[in-house]
Design a protein around this motif. Structure first.
Motif, short mmCIF file in Angstrom:
data_model
loop_
_atom_site.label_atom_id
_atom_site.label_comp_id
_atom_site.label_asym_id
_atom_site.label_seq_id
_atom_site.Cartn_x
_atom_site.Cartn_y
_atom_site.Cartn_z
N TRP A 72 1.50 -5.62 -7.82
CA TRP A 72 0.08 -5.96 -7.87
C TRP A 72 -0.73 -4.75 -8.30
O TRP A 72 -0.31 -3.61 -8.12
CB TRP A 72 -0.44 -6.38 -6.49
N THR A 73 -1.92 -5.00 -8.82
CA THR A 73 -2.88 -3.95 -9.12
C THR A 73 -4.14 -4.22 -8.33
O THR A 73 -4.68 -5.32 -8.35
CB THR A 73 -3.23 -3.95 -10.63
N ASP A 74 -4.59 -3.21 -7.61
CA ASP A 74 -5.87 -3.24 -6.91
C ASP A 74 -6.82 -2.38 -7.72
O ASP A 74 -6.90 -1.18 -7.55
CB ASP A 74 -5.69 -2.69 -5.48
N ARG A 75 -7.49 -3.01 -8.69
CA ARG A 75 -8.32 -2.26 -9.63
C ARG A 75 -9.51 -1.59 -8.93
O ARG A 75 -9.91 -0.49 -9.30
CB ARG A 75 -8.80 -3.16 -10.76
N GLU A 76 -10.06 -2.24 -7.93
CA GLU A 76 -11.21 -1.68 -7.22
C GLU A 76 -10.86 -0.31 -6.60
O GLU A 76 -11.68 0.59 -6.58
CB GLU A 76 -11.68 -2.64 -6.13
N HIS A 77 -9.64 -0.18 -6.10
CA HIS A 77 -9.21 1.07 -5.47
C HIS A 77 -8.27 1.89 -6.35
O HIS A 77 -7.70 2.88 -5.89
CB HIS A 77 -8.56 0.77 -4.12
N TRP A 98 3.74 -2.19 -5.31
CA TRP A 98 4.91 -2.97 -5.68
C TRP A 98 5.85 -3.08 -4.50
O TRP A 98 5.85 -2.26 -3.59
CB TRP A 98 5.58 -2.42 -6.92
N LEU A 99 6.60 -4.15 -4.53
CA LEU A 99 7.54 -4.47 -3.46
C LEU A 99 8.94 -4.32 -4.01
O LEU A 99 9.29 -4.94 -5.01
CB LEU A 99 7.30 -5.91 -3.00
N ASN A 100 9.71 -3.45 -3.40
CA ASN A 100 11.12 -3.35 -3.77
C ASN A 100 11.93 -3.26 -2.49
O ASN A 100 11.42 -2.86 -1.44
CB ASN A 100 11.39 -2.19 -4.73
N SER A 101 13.17 -3.69 -2.56
CA SER A 101 14.01 -3.72 -1.37
C SER A 101 15.41 -3.24 -1.72
O SER A 101 15.79 -3.17 -2.88
CB SER A 101 14.06 -5.14 -0.80
N TYR A 102 16.13 -2.93 -0.68
CA TYR A 102 17.50 -2.48 -0.85
C TYR A 102 18.33 -3.06 0.29
O TYR A 102 17.97 -2.93 1.46
CB TYR A 102 17.58 -0.95 -0.83
#
Length: 92
Positions: free
Chosen positions: A13-18, A23-27
């Protein structure tokens, strides 16, 4: 490189305001996420790419999270919650 180390890239996702990229990654493999993540940042291939995270990351925040989707029922209600059908209710 994350895929090579058996990380799964979930979503981003991008939070342009901030001005943030999230990003979500898992292992899910041998060792812990932290151990595998340290391998991600330290291999010779990364050095050969000339990418130093200190040059482009202002800050990084890591959080361990758990999915609750498996315990959710219809319309995002907890699976064990009683179902109330508002269309079946009548006003007296």
């Amino acid at each position: 490189m994350r895929l090579k180390l058996r990380f799964a890239i979930g979503s981003a996702w991008t939070d342009r305001e901030h001005n943030q990229f999230i990003w979500l990654n898992s292992y899910d493999g041998p060792g812990t996420f932290a151990e595998r993540n340290a391998l991600y940042w330290s291999p010779p291939e990364r050095s050969a790419m000339g990418l130093n995270p200190d040059h482009y990351l202002v800050a990084a925040e890591e959080r361990a999270i758990e999915s609750v989707a498996a315990s959710m029922g219809p319309a995002g209600r907890p699976a064990n919650a009683p179902y109330r059908n508002p269309e079946a209710e009548q006003t007296l």
